[in-house]
Design a protein around this motif. Structure first.
Motif, PDB file in Angstrom:
ATOM      1  N   ILE A 145       0.717  -1.143  -0.061  1.00 43.74           N
ATOM      2  CA  ILE A 145      -0.021  -0.019   0.024  1.00 43.74           C
ATOM      3  C   ILE A 145       0.790   1.345   0.048  1.00 43.74           C
ATOM      4  CG2 ILE A 145      -2.075   1.279   1.415  1.00 43.74           C
ATOM      5  CD1 ILE A 145      -2.713  -1.439   2.276  1.00 43.74           C
ATOM      6  N   ASP A 146       2.070   1.108   0.773  1.00 42.77           N
ATOM      7  CA  ASP A 146       2.951   2.305   0.919  1.00 42.77           C
ATOM      8  C   ASP A 146       3.299   2.369  -0.657  1.00 42.77           C
ATOM      9  OD1 ASP A 146       2.985   2.444   3.663  1.00 42.77           O
ATOM     10  OD2 ASP A 146       4.813   1.367   3.831  1.00 42.77           O
ATOM     11  N   GLY A 147       3.844   1.507  -1.171  1.00 45.10           N
ATOM     12  CA  GLY A 147       4.197   1.512  -2.797  1.00 45.10           C
ATOM     13  C   GLY A 147       3.296   2.254  -3.839  1.00 45.10           C
ATOM     14  N   LEU A 148       1.945   1.523  -3.403  1.00 39.84           N
ATOM     15  CA  LEU A 148       1.100   2.047  -4.472  1.00 39.84           C
ATOM     16  C   LEU A 148       0.770   3.421  -4.181  1.00 39.84           C
ATOM     17  CD1 LEU A 148      -1.422  -0.831  -4.273  1.00 39.84           C
ATOM     18  CD2 LEU A 148       0.047  -0.019  -6.399  1.00 39.84           C
ATOM     19  N   GLY A 149       0.818   4.148  -2.939  1.00 39.69           N
ATOM     20  CA  GLY A 149       0.788   5.565  -2.717  1.00 39.69           C
ATOM     21  C   GLY A 149       1.795   6.320  -3.346  1.00 39.69           C
ATOM     22  N   GLU A 150       3.040   5.796  -3.211  1.00 36.76           N
ATOM     23  CA  GLU A 150       4.054   6.533  -4.015  1.00 36.76           C
ATOM     24  C   GLU A 150       3.914   6.470  -5.698  1.00 36.76           C
ATOM     25  OE1 GLU A 150       7.435   5.068  -0.884  1.00 36.76           O
ATOM     26  OE2 GLU A 150       8.352   5.970  -2.786  1.00 36.76           O
ATOM     27  N   ARG A 151       3.545   5.187  -6.015  1.00 34.51           N
ATOM     28  CA  ARG A 151       3.329   5.219  -7.387  1.00 34.51           C
ATOM     29  C   ARG A 151       2.230   6.336  -7.966  1.00 34.51           C
ATOM     30  NH1 ARG A 151       3.470   1.029 -11.805  1.00 34.51           N
ATOM     31  NH2 ARG A 151       1.671   1.242 -13.161  1.00 34.51           N
ATOM     32  N   PHE A 152       1.360   6.701  -7.383  1.00 34.67           N
ATOM     33  CA  PHE A 152       0.112   7.286  -7.681  1.00 34.67           C
ATOM     34  C   PHE A 152       0.540   8.865  -7.122  1.00 34.67           C
ATOM     35  CE2 PHE A 152      -1.704   3.067  -8.457  1.00 34.67           C
ATOM     36  CZ  PHE A 152      -1.862   3.380  -9.642  1.00 34.67           C
ATOM     37  N   GLY A 153       1.501   9.194  -6.467  1.00 33.42           N
ATOM     38  CA  GLY A 153       1.628  10.430  -5.859  1.00 33.42           C
ATOM     39  C   GLY A 153       0.758  10.819  -4.842  1.00 33.42           C
ATOM     40  N   VAL A 154       0.208   9.945  -4.061  1.00 33.05           N
ATOM     41  CA  VAL A 154      -0.372  10.471  -2.709  1.00 33.05           C
ATOM     42  C   VAL A 154      -0.036   9.806  -1.397  1.00 33.05           C
ATOM     43  CG1 VAL A 154      -2.730  10.129  -4.218  1.00 33.05           C
ATOM     44  CG2 VAL A 154      -2.144   8.120  -2.920  1.00 33.05           C
ATOM     45  N   ARG A 155      -0.407  10.653  -0.275  1.00 31.93           N
ATOM     46  CA  ARG A 155       0.018  10.249   1.029  1.00 31.93           C
ATOM     47  C   ARG A 155      -0.972   9.542   1.222  1.00 31.93           C
ATOM     48  NH1 ARG A 155      -2.043  12.409   4.962  1.00 31.93           N
ATOM     49  NH2 ARG A 155      -2.720  14.115   3.806  1.00 31.93           N
ATOM     50  N   VAL A 156      -0.286   8.192   2.136  1.00 32.47           N
ATOM     51  CA  VAL A 156      -1.098   7.312   2.480  1.00 32.47           C
ATOM     52  C   VAL A 156      -1.048   6.969   4.011  1.00 32.47           C
ATOM     53  CG1 VAL A 156      -1.584   5.937   0.547  1.00 32.47           C
ATOM     54  CG2 VAL A 156       0.388   5.231   2.003  1.00 32.47           C
ATOM     55  N   GLU A 157      -2.183   6.869   4.742  1.00 33.37           N
ATOM     56  CA  GLU A 157      -2.083   6.727   6.270  1.00 33.37           C
ATOM     57  C   GLU A 157      -2.711   5.370   6.372  1.00 33.37           C
ATOM     58  OE1 GLU A 157      -2.223  10.947   7.886  1.00 33.37           O
ATOM     59  OE2 GLU A 157      -3.774   9.557   9.117  1.00 33.37           O
ATOM     60  N   VAL A 158      -1.938   4.175   6.932  1.00 29.98           N
ATOM     61  CA  VAL A 158      -2.593   2.743   6.952  1.00 29.98           C
ATOM     62  C   VAL A 158      -2.771   2.626   8.439  1.00 29.98           C
ATOM     63  CG1 VAL A 158      -2.442   0.499   6.157  1.00 29.98           C
ATOM     64  CG2 VAL A 158      -1.554   2.343   4.892  1.00 29.98           C
ATOM     65  N   THR A 159      -3.750   1.928   8.834  1.00 28.44           N
ATOM     66  CA  THR A 159      -4.048   1.544  10.189  1.00 28.44           C
ATOM     67  C   THR A 159      -4.594  -0.011   9.970  1.00 28.44           C
ATOM     68  OG1 THR A 159      -5.000   3.627  10.747  1.00 28.44           O
ATOM     69  CG2 THR A 159      -5.275   1.846  12.588  1.00 28.44           C
ATOM     70  N   HIS A 160      -3.785  -1.039  10.605  1.00 26.70           N
ATOM     71  CA  HIS A 160      -4.134  -2.403  10.492  1.00 26.70           C
ATOM     72  C   HIS A 160      -4.902  -2.770  11.755  1.00 26.70           C
ATOM     73  CE1 HIS A 160      -2.478  -6.637  10.912  1.00 26.70           C
ATOM     74  NE2 HIS A 160      -3.461  -6.820   9.833  1.00 26.70           N
ATOM     75  N   GLY A 161      -5.831  -3.873  11.196  1.00 30.58           N
ATOM     76  CA  GLY A 161      -6.518  -4.611  12.385  1.00 30.58           C
ATOM     77  C   GLY A 161      -7.069  -5.754  11.987  1.00 30.58           C
TER      78      GLY A 161
END
Ligand code: HEM
Length: 180
Positions: A145-161
């Motif tokens: 998901i981090d990598g896809l954020g970078e691929r599309f130039g968006v900042r991502v915040e992920v919370t896992h559960g």
């Protein structure tokens, strides 16, 4: 393919001598991995354990970095067309992951593909459901998901559960995304 990519990731963050130590520590005889040959999952898990010890990071941190490498380096390098067709935005790409792996399944035999489902929670906020036959790979998905954020130039915040009960229990990622 995954072991080959893992080697490429270790050579990117470290060097050949480290990779050789990882292979020795993992107790693997033949360390030449062919992209189209299938290896038992145990080989990959052993490599991840050995890499985290050699690099002095947790297995989760290693898997997260590796997921990012997969999306930014391995997949565009080897499967550029599949990546391009999977979507032109972060959210569209996530919603096409199953279709993408369905296509991959036509190229590889005995694929135990994961399943991903997107639930829209609001503007720029979604929940990604991840169901898998394998254990312990949630940090890898976070790195993807981090990598896809970078691929599309968006900042991502992920919370896992985790969600669901008994046999339906699965990983969920709450993802907020937006301008960099
Ligand atoms: C074109 C690029 C891609 C190719 C060729 C590809 C191919 C594959 C293959 C062959 C497997 C293994 C299935 C098996 O035999 O057991 C797999 C598993 C997986 N893929 Fe992909 N994939 C790609 C992109 C992605 C992306 C962008 C994501 C991002 C979320 C992703 C997430 C996963 C996960 C989490 C697993 C599985 C581990 C598991 O839970 O069993 N893949 N993929």
């Amino acid at each position: 393919m995954i072991n080959h990519a893992l080697q490429s990731h270790i050579l990117t963050v470290s060097d050949e001598a480290t990779w050789q130590r990882v292979v020795r520590r993992a107790g693997i005889e033949d360390a030449v991995f062919h992209s189209m040959t299938q290896y038992p999952d145990a080989v990959t898990y052993k490599l991840v354990g050995a890499a985290s010890e050699e690099l002095g990071v947790s297995a989760a941190a290693f898997l997260r970095g590796f997921g990012r490498h997969w999306v930014l380096v391995t997949a565009p390098g080897h499967y550029g067309a599949l990546m391009t067709f999977a979507g032109t935005s972060f959210a569209e790409f996530l919603s096409n992951l199953d279709r993408m792996h369905d296509r991959v399944a036509t190229m590889f035999h005995n694929l135990q593909q994961p399943s991903f489902e997107v639930e829209e929670l609001g503007p720029a906020h979604l929940k990604l459901h991840y169901r898998s036959h394998r254990a312990g790979l949630a940090p890898f998905v976070e790195g993807l998901i981090d990598g896809l954020g970078e691929r599309f130039g968006v900042r991502v915040e992920v919370t896992h559960g985790r969600e669901g009960a008994d046999s339906d229990e699965h990983d969920v990622f709450s993802i907020r995304y937006g301008a960099p």
